[in-house]
Design an enzyme around this catalytic site. Structure first.
Site, PDB file in Angstrom:
ATOM      1  N   ARG A 228      -3.279   5.581   3.193  1.00 22.29           N
ATOM      2  CA  ARG A 228      -3.028   6.028   4.703  1.00 22.29           C
ATOM      3  C   ARG A 228      -4.028   5.192   5.520  1.00 22.29           C
ATOM      4  NH1 ARG A 228       1.143   7.114   3.941  1.00 22.29           N
ATOM      5  NH2 ARG A 228       2.590   8.918   4.163  1.00 22.29           N
ATOM      6  N   GLU A 256      -3.555  -3.629  15.581  1.00 23.17           N
ATOM      7  CA  GLU A 256      -4.026  -4.769  16.190  1.00 23.17           C
ATOM      8  C   GLU A 256      -5.330  -5.520  15.709  1.00 23.17           C
ATOM      9  OE1 GLU A 256      -3.775  -6.726  20.691  1.00 23.17           O
ATOM     10  OE2 GLU A 256      -3.517  -4.467  20.373  1.00 23.17           O
ATOM     11  N   HIS A 269       3.569  -2.084   5.968  1.00 24.40           N
ATOM     12  CA  HIS A 269       3.875  -0.840   5.318  1.00 24.40           C
ATOM     13  C   HIS A 269       5.159  -1.076   4.368  1.00 24.40           C
ATOM     14  CE1 HIS A 269       4.119   3.735   6.171  1.00 24.40           C
ATOM     15  NE2 HIS A 269       3.632   3.690   4.973  1.00 24.40           N
TER      16      HIS A 269
END
Length: 394
Positions: A228, A256, A269
Site C-alpha cells: 500500500r 504525483e 497499480h
C-alpha cells in the site's frame, strides 16, 4: 431471496455463484450483501439491511471496517487469491531494476541505417546491468505474497531474509527452510540489497518505512512497495532517492510527487490486475459471502472470528455481540426460557466482539422469531439473524 449490490466490475466467474433462484443482483438499494473491488465506501451510508461486505482483494482500506464492526456487518477479503499475480510483478520488477531492458528496447527503436545490428552490438554495454543471483533480498511481511516471493527469489539464487513477527503457522510451513528469518526489521534494512514490503496497511504500518528506516539501508539498496502506498513515507523516500541515500524505489501506487524522478519507478497499480487474479478474487469473495448469507459461517473475515459448524438442525440463530463475560450463558438462558432445545452451539471472540452460532431443534417460525426478539433486547447484542435450513428434511 437475497439481494446483492456490486461496486466495480466483478468477474462473471464469481457472480455466477449467486444462483438466480435465490439471489437478485443490483435490484435493491437495501441489499443483504455487498461485493466490491476498489470502490471507497467511507462515505457510503450503509442501509440497516447490509449483513456483510466482501472485498475481491486482500486489502480493505477502502472499507470503513471499524464502522462495519460496530454495526454488526461482517467484512470479508480474499487473501492469497491474487498472490501469484503480485509475486510475478515483484519478481519482474526486481529483474528490471538490475537489467535495463526497457531502456534498451526503447533505444533500439531509435536506430536507423543498414548497420543497425552493428550499432546495437557496439553500444549494448550501456544496458548490461547486473544479476540478482548472490544478492540479498529482504522480505518484510511473510503472508501469502511475501512467502511466495521469498521462496521463488531463493530459487533465483538470491540470499533471502524474511521478517514478520506475526507469521502464521500455515505460512511458516510453506516457507523454504533456506529463507533466513530476521528477528527485527533493522536486520533486513541494514543487510539487504533489495527490500520488498508485503504487509497490510494499519495504524501500526502507516509510514513503516520513513526517514529513520531509510537511513539504515545501504546507499545502493533498492526498495519495492507493492503493498500500500501509505506504508512508505513519500517525502522521506524522495529525499533519500534524490540525495543518493538509497539506490532506488519502485512502487505500484501512483502519486504525483513520485513521477519523473530519476531512480523512481511508478507502476499504475498492476499488482492484482491479471485476468486470473481478478477471477480468483471474485470467486473467493462470492463464495465467502454466499456461505455466510446462507449458513452464517464466517471464514476470511477481517473484523470477526472464523466460526464454522455443520448445519444439522431446522433453524440456526446467529448472534453478533460485545465480547463481555457471561454473554454465552445469557444467550443459552434466553433460548431455554422459551422451551427450545439447543442442538449445537459454537462461540468465538475477536477483540471487543464475539460471534455465536446456535442450532435449535425447533421448526415453528414464530418461536424462532420470538427467540430472535428476546436476544435482541440484550444490551450486549448487536445483531441477531435467523436462518432456515433449506436442505431436504427441514
Amino acid at each position: 431471496m437475497f439481494h446483492i449490490k456490486t461496486f466495480n466490475a466483478i468477474a462473471p466467474e464469481g457472480m455466477t455463484r449467486f444462483d438466480k433462484e435465490n439471489y437478485k443482483i443490483n435490484e435493491s438499494e437495501t441489499p443483504d450483501g455487498i461485493i466490491l473491488r476498489s470502490q471507497k465506501l467511507h462515505d457510503y451510508a450503509f442501509p440497516d439491511s447490509v449483513l456483510a461486505v466482501a472485498r475481491a482483494g486482500a486489502g480493505t482500506n477502502n472499507i470503513p471496517v471499524s464502522e462495519c464492526t460496530e454495526k454488526g456487518i461482517v467484512v470479508f477479503n480474499t487473501p492469497g487469491a491474487n498472490a501469484n499475480a503480485v509475486k510475478e510483478l515483484v519478481l519482474a520488477s526486481l529483474l528490471l531494476s538490475v537489467r535495463p531492458m526497457v531502456q534498451g528496447i526503447q533505444w533500439v527503436q531509435t536506430l536507423t541505417g543498414e548497420d543497425v545490428e552493428e550499432q546495437a552490438e557496439a553500444n549494448k554495454k550501456q544496458f548490461a546491468g547486473t544479476e540478482l543471483e548472490g544478492k540479498k533480498l529482504g522480505v518484510i511481511g511473510l503472508g501469502a505474497i511475501g512467502a511466495m516471493i521469498a521462496n521463488d527469489a531463493y530459487r533465483l539464487g538470491m540470499e533471502v531474509t524474511g521478517y514478520d513477527p506475526y507469521v502464521s503457522v500455515d505460512t511458516a510451513w510453506s516457507i523454504s527452510r533456506r529463507v533466513k528469518r530476521a528477528m527485527d526489521i533493522k536486520e533486513v534494512l541494514t543487510n539487504c540489497d533489495f527490500i520488498t514490503i508485503h504487509v497490510p496497511l494499519t495504524d501500526a504500518t502507516h509510514h513503516l518505512i520513513s526517514t529513520e528506516e531509510l537511513a539504515q539501508m545501504k546507499s545502493t539498496a533498492k526498495l519495492f512497495n507493492f503493498a500500500r502506498g501509505e506504508i512508505v513515507d513519500t517525502d522521506a523516500i524522495l529525499e533519500a532517492v534524490i540525495n543518493d541515500k538509497i539506490g532506488g524505489y519502485t512502487t505500484d501506487f501512483a502519486e504525483e510527487k513520485l513521477l519523473n524522478v530519476d531512480k523512481i519507478t511508478v507502476l499504475p497499480h498492476l499488482g492484482a490486475s491479471t485476468e486470473e487474479a481478478e477471477i480468483n478474487c471474485a470467486k473467493m469473495a462470492a463464495r465467502g459471502l454466499k456461505r455466510f448469507l446462507e449458513t452464517g459461517i464466517i471464514k476470511r473475515s477481517v473484523n470477526f472470528p472464523t466460526v464454522e459448524m455443520a448445519f444439522d438442525a431446522p433453524y440456526r440463530i446467529t448472534v453478533i455481540n460485545k465480547n463481555v463475560p457471561n454473554m454465552l450463558g445469557q444467550i443459552a438462558s434466553d433460548i431455554a426460557s422459551l422451551d427450545v432445545n439447543i442442538a449445537n452451539m459454537v462461540n468465538r471472540g475477536r477483540d471487543d466482539h464475539a460471534y455465536t452460532l446456535v442450532d435449535v431443534d425447533e421448526t415453528d417460525p414464530e418461536k424462532i422469531q420470538a427467540i430472535a426478539d428476546k436476544l435482541a433486547q440484550n444490551e450486549g447484542v448487536i445483531r441477531v439473524r435467523t436462518i432456515k435450513n433449506t436442505e431436504v428434511g427441514y
